[in-house]
Design a protein around this motif. Structure first.
Motif, PDB file in Angstrom:
ATOM      1  N   PRO A 140      -2.607  23.252 -27.020  1.00  9.81           N
ATOM      2  CA  PRO A 140      -2.062  22.153 -26.224  1.00  9.81           C
ATOM      3  C   PRO A 140      -0.557  22.314 -25.953  1.00  9.81           C
ATOM      4  N   VAL A 141      -0.188  22.016 -24.726  1.00 10.47           N
ATOM      5  CA  VAL A 141       1.213  21.995 -24.304  1.00 10.47           C
ATOM      6  C   VAL A 141       1.413  20.676 -23.570  1.00 10.47           C
ATOM      7  N   TYR A 142       2.421  19.926 -23.982  1.00 16.28           N
ATOM      8  CA  TYR A 142       2.675  18.590 -23.437  1.00 16.28           C
ATOM      9  C   TYR A 142       3.813  18.641 -22.430  1.00 16.28           C
ATOM     10  N   HIS A 143       3.586  18.027 -21.261  1.00 15.05           N
ATOM     11  CA  HIS A 143       4.554  17.978 -20.181  1.00 15.05           C
ATOM     12  C   HIS A 143       4.813  16.521 -19.823  1.00 15.05           C
ATOM     13  N   ARG A 144       6.014  16.226 -19.398  1.00 19.84           N
ATOM     14  CA  ARG A 144       6.358  14.889 -18.915  1.00 19.84           C
ATOM     15  C   ARG A 144       5.851  14.756 -17.478  1.00 19.84           C
ATOM     16  N   LEU A 145       5.107  13.691 -17.199  1.00 17.51           N
ATOM     17  CA  LEU A 145       4.692  13.395 -15.837  1.00 17.51           C
ATOM     18  C   LEU A 145       5.874  12.824 -15.059  1.00 17.51           C
TER      19      LEU A 145
ATOM     20  N   CYS B 139      11.429   5.235 -21.975  1.00 12.99           N
ATOM     21  CA  CYS B 139      11.150   5.773 -23.312  1.00 12.99           C
ATOM     22  C   CYS B 139      10.614   7.194 -23.227  1.00 12.99           C
ATOM     23  N   ALA B 140       9.724   7.448 -22.268  1.00 13.86           N
ATOM     24  CA  ALA B 140       9.162   8.793 -22.108  1.00 13.86           C
ATOM     25  C   ALA B 140      10.245   9.788 -21.692  1.00 13.86           C
ATOM     26  N   ASP B 141      11.164   9.341 -20.830  1.00  5.89           N
ATOM     27  CA  ASP B 141      12.279  10.216 -20.456  1.00  5.89           C
ATOM     28  C   ASP B 141      13.102  10.582 -21.682  1.00  5.89           C
ATOM     29  N   ALA B 142      13.386   9.605 -22.520  1.00  2.00           N
ATOM     30  CA  ALA B 142      14.179   9.857 -23.724  1.00  2.00           C
ATOM     31  C   ALA B 142      13.473  10.850 -24.642  1.00  2.00           C
ATOM     32  N   VAL B 143      12.160  10.714 -24.770  1.00  2.00           N
ATOM     33  CA  VAL B 143      11.388  11.637 -25.613  1.00  2.00           C
ATOM     34  C   VAL B 143      11.456  13.049 -25.046  1.00  2.00           C
ATOM     35  N   SER B 144      11.187  13.200 -23.752  1.00  2.00           N
ATOM     36  CA  SER B 144      11.155  14.546 -23.159  1.00  2.00           C
ATOM     37  C   SER B 144      12.538  15.193 -23.109  1.00  2.00           C
ATOM     38  N   GLU B 145      13.594  14.379 -23.058  1.00  2.00           N
ATOM     39  CA  GLU B 145      14.953  14.934 -23.067  1.00  2.00           C
ATOM     40  C   GLU B 145      15.307  15.562 -24.416  1.00  2.00           C
ATOM     41  N   SER B 146      14.579  15.195 -25.469  1.00  2.00           N
ATOM     42  CA  SER B 146      14.840  15.768 -26.791  1.00  2.00           C
ATOM     43  C   SER B 146      14.183  17.140 -26.968  1.00  2.00           C
ATOM     44  N   TRP B 147      13.331  17.526 -26.021  1.00  2.00           N
ATOM     45  CA  TRP B 147      12.674  18.829 -26.098  1.00  2.00           C
ATOM     46  C   TRP B 147      13.648  19.932 -25.692  1.00  2.00           C
TER      47      TRP B 147
END
Length: 136
Positions: free
Chosen positions: A121-126, A26-34
């Motif tokens: 704030p800047v959000y990064h995928r771990l 799910c997190a991968d799918a979210v970060s791929e939309s960035w």
């Protein structure tokens, strides 16, 4: 590290690998939309993650993870947990399960994003899911 923390962590890691993998997916799918490797808008993290977890059926399973891990530590919950606060909370870093037991409050974190402040704030995928358990 206390016995309840070790027992809860062991239960989550051994019995709920599919949940951890699902959260990761799910997190991968979210970060791929960035548009890039990071995003500055918290809503582009939390809201899509909430939707992805719900769609995958993971959000509704997190209370079971919580209850089982607490039971594996030798404790009982005073109420049946639900996939909503105070038991399950979605933060900008990922889902958190929490419950109060005799020695204190158990927190099970599934961190999938990191927040850097530069100065906003800047959000990064771990890389993967960082599972941590604490007793406060």
């Amino acid at each position: 590290m206390s016995h309840p923390v070790r027992a809860c962590r062991r239960c989550v890691q051994r019995e709920y690998e599919s949940i951890i993998d699902g959260i990761d997916y799910c997190a991968d799918a979210v970060s791929e939309s960035w548009d890039g490797d990071s995003v500055g808008d918290r809503r582009r993290v939390v809201e899509p993650m909430q939707t992805a977890l719900e769609s995958a059926g993971i959000l509704e399973r997190l209370p079971i993870v919580l209850a089982d891990s607490i039971e594996s530590a030798g404790y009982e919950l005073s109420a049946t947990p639900v996939p909503a606060p105070p038991y399950v909370v979605l933060t900008s870093r990922g889902p958190i399960c929490r419950a109060t037991i005799e020695p204190g409050r158990i927190l099970i974190r599934f961190d999938v994003f990191d927040v850097a402040r530069d100065p906003e704030p800047v959000y990064h995928r771990l890389d993967g899911v960082q599972v941590s358990v604490s007793l406060e």
